[in-house]
Design an enzyme around this catalytic site. Structure first.
Site, PDB file in Angstrom:
ATOM      1  N   LYS A 160      36.574  54.033  43.654  1.00  0.00           N
ATOM      2  CA  LYS A 160      37.960  53.871  43.205  1.00  0.00           C
ATOM      3  C   LYS A 160      38.653  53.023  44.273  1.00  0.00           C
ATOM      4  O   LYS A 160      39.288  53.541  45.195  1.00  0.00           O
ATOM      5  CB  LYS A 160      38.608  55.248  43.030  1.00  0.00           C
TER       6      LYS A 160
HETATM    7  N1  PPE Z   1      38.529  55.106  34.640  1.00  0.00           N
HETATM    8  C1  PPE Z   1      39.404  54.435  35.434  1.00  0.00           C
HETATM    9  C2  PPE Z   1      39.275  52.967  35.576  1.00  0.00           C
HETATM   10  C3  PPE Z   1      40.406  55.156  36.075  1.00  0.00           C
HETATM   11  O1  PPE Z   1      41.268  54.519  36.855  1.00  0.00           O
HETATM   12  C4  PPE Z   1      40.506  56.554  35.881  1.00  0.00           C
HETATM   13  C5  PPE Z   1      41.596  57.333  36.546  1.00  0.00           C
HETATM   14  C6  PPE Z   1      39.563  57.195  35.062  1.00  0.00           C
HETATM   15  C7  PPE Z   1      38.588  56.430  34.463  1.00  0.00           C
HETATM   16  C8  PPE Z   1      39.541  58.688  34.863  1.00  0.00           C
HETATM   17  O2  PPE Z   1      39.105  59.342  36.039  1.00  0.00           O
HETATM   18  P1  PPE Z   1      39.595  60.823  36.407  1.00  0.00           P
HETATM   19  O3  PPE Z   1      41.043  60.723  36.751  1.00  0.00           O
HETATM   20  O4  PPE Z   1      38.748  61.207  37.558  1.00  0.00           O
HETATM   21  O5  PPE Z   1      39.365  61.664  35.209  1.00  0.00           O
HETATM   22  N2  PPE Z   1      42.836  56.650  36.569  1.00  0.00           N
HETATM   23  C9  PPE Z   1      43.865  57.064  37.479  1.00  0.00           C
HETATM   24  C10 PPE Z   1      44.881  55.977  37.576  1.00  0.00           C
HETATM   25  C11 PPE Z   1      46.212  56.113  36.948  1.00  0.00           C
HETATM   26  C12 PPE Z   1      47.173  55.039  37.418  1.00  0.00           C
HETATM   27  O6  PPE Z   1      47.776  54.329  36.585  1.00  0.00           O
HETATM   28  O7  PPE Z   1      47.363  54.895  38.641  1.00  0.00           O
HETATM   29  C13 PPE Z   1      44.362  58.455  37.142  1.00  0.00           C
HETATM   30  O8  PPE Z   1      44.250  58.890  35.999  1.00  0.00           O
HETATM   31  O9  PPE Z   1      44.827  59.123  38.050  1.00  0.00           O
END
Ligand code: PPE
Length: 308
Positions: A160
């Site tokens: 990330k």
């Molecule tokens: N894919 C991506 C590209 C991504 O950024 C997130 C989280 C996810 C999948 C889901 O991962 P998880 O949160 O572990 O279930 N995206 C974050 C960014 C939000 C933002 O705009 O900043 C989040 O949901 O916190």
């Protein structure tokens, strides 16, 4: 979102400082080259107090992102974990979104970056439904982006990493410009990867499918939670490559993410998904997810950490 939604204190390199003082220098490496790793975490209001959802998994992913990116984190796992809890407490939230970020700061210009300081911040904010107030019940309208996710040998999707979100920004801006709430992004082979900030699930004939880890996705913690919840509810879950056209004929689609939680998708490229509203499998998974995060049912897996 107004600035008043942010917590008043920011954890900055080991100290809780007032929001106004949590600034960076214009020469900070991350500002120029995207050299940061970060997390998005939610804390929910529960009967014993605010509780962080899957805190250890988020801290672990933060350290893994840093390891992939050769950032030496100047704190231990336990210190970062405690700092997150301290920041929530200092800001007096019942529920909030938490953003830890570790970035290359000042020291030298040039892409290499390892001569720069490593700075760590954590702030909090009260963040409602990520994809709009009605999204959780009504579902969202999405398109398919003309921008692809990174190929596996270009950027490490499992990390990330700040700079990688330029790709997400292209996908999201295109979605908004086309009148959609979000875009689904295809991988380098043209198969479904994920949303700009969410993982994607598909339901067909009672079976739950999601893009496998080799589909250039972030290894979502909500994704993993949704897989376990679906299995608990008796659904078969398959991690399987998903083609674009399968989105059009699926019975149900939904996004998962810390910010997005579990959000139904009601149309793709203006084609209604199923009956064009939240489907029963999505509703069941969503219900259980919110029962767990609200502390309504017993936390049998230890997914919640109460802020003492
Ligand atoms: N894919 C991506 C590209 C991504 O950024 C997130 C989280 C996810 C999948 C889901 O991962 P998880 O949160 O572990 O279930 N995206 C974050 C960014 C939000 C933002 O705009 O900043 C989040 O949901 O916190």
């Amino acid at each position: 979102m107004s600035s008043s939604d942010f917590g008043a204190k920011v954890w900055y390199n080991g100290e809780l400082v007032p929001w106004e003082n949590a600034t960076v220098h214009v020469s900070a490496h991350a500002l120029h080259y995207g050299s940061s790793v970060f997390e998005g975490i939610r804390a929910y209001a529960t009967p014993p107090g605010p509780a962080v959802f899957r805190l250890d998994e988020h801290v672990e992913r933060l350290f893994n992102s840093a390891k992939i990116f050769r950032i030496e984190v100047p704190y231990t796992f336990a210190e970062v974990r405690q700092a997150i809890l301290d920041t929530i407490k200092a800001n007096g939230h019942q529920s909030c979104y938490i953003r830890p970020l570790i970035f290359r700061g000042t020291g030298a210009l040039g892409v290499e970056g390892r001569g720069c300081s490593v700075d760590t911040i954590i702030f909090t904010l009260e963040w409602g439904a990520y994809l709009g107030p009605e999204a959780i019940e009504q579902g969202v309208d999405v398109g398919v982006s003309s921008w692809r996710r990174m190929a596996p040998d270009t950027f490490p999707a499992m990390g990330k990493i700040g700079g990688q979100y330029v790709n997400s920004q292209f996908a999201k801006m295109e979605a908004v410009d086309n009148g959609y709430v979000e875009n689904v992004v295809l991988d380098v082979n043209g198969y479904v990867s994920e949303g700009s900030g969410e993982n994607l699930f598909l339901v067909s004939k009672g079976v739950v499918y999601t893009t496998p880890l080799w589909g250039s996705i972030l290894q979502g913690i909500t994704r993993q939670s949704a897989i376990q919840i679906a299995q608990d509810l008796g659904y078969e879950v398959r991690e399987q490559t998903i083609s674009r056209e399968w989105l059009y004929i699926a019975d149900e689609l939904f996004f998962t993410g810390t910010a997005a939680e579990v959000t139904p998708i009601r149309s793709v490229d203006r084609i209604p998904v199923g009956r064009g509203s939240r489907g029963p499998v999505t509703a069941a998974i969503q219900k259980r997810f919110f029962e767990i995060t609200s502390g309504e049912i017993e936390d049998t897996r230890g997914w919640l950490t109460v802020v003492e």
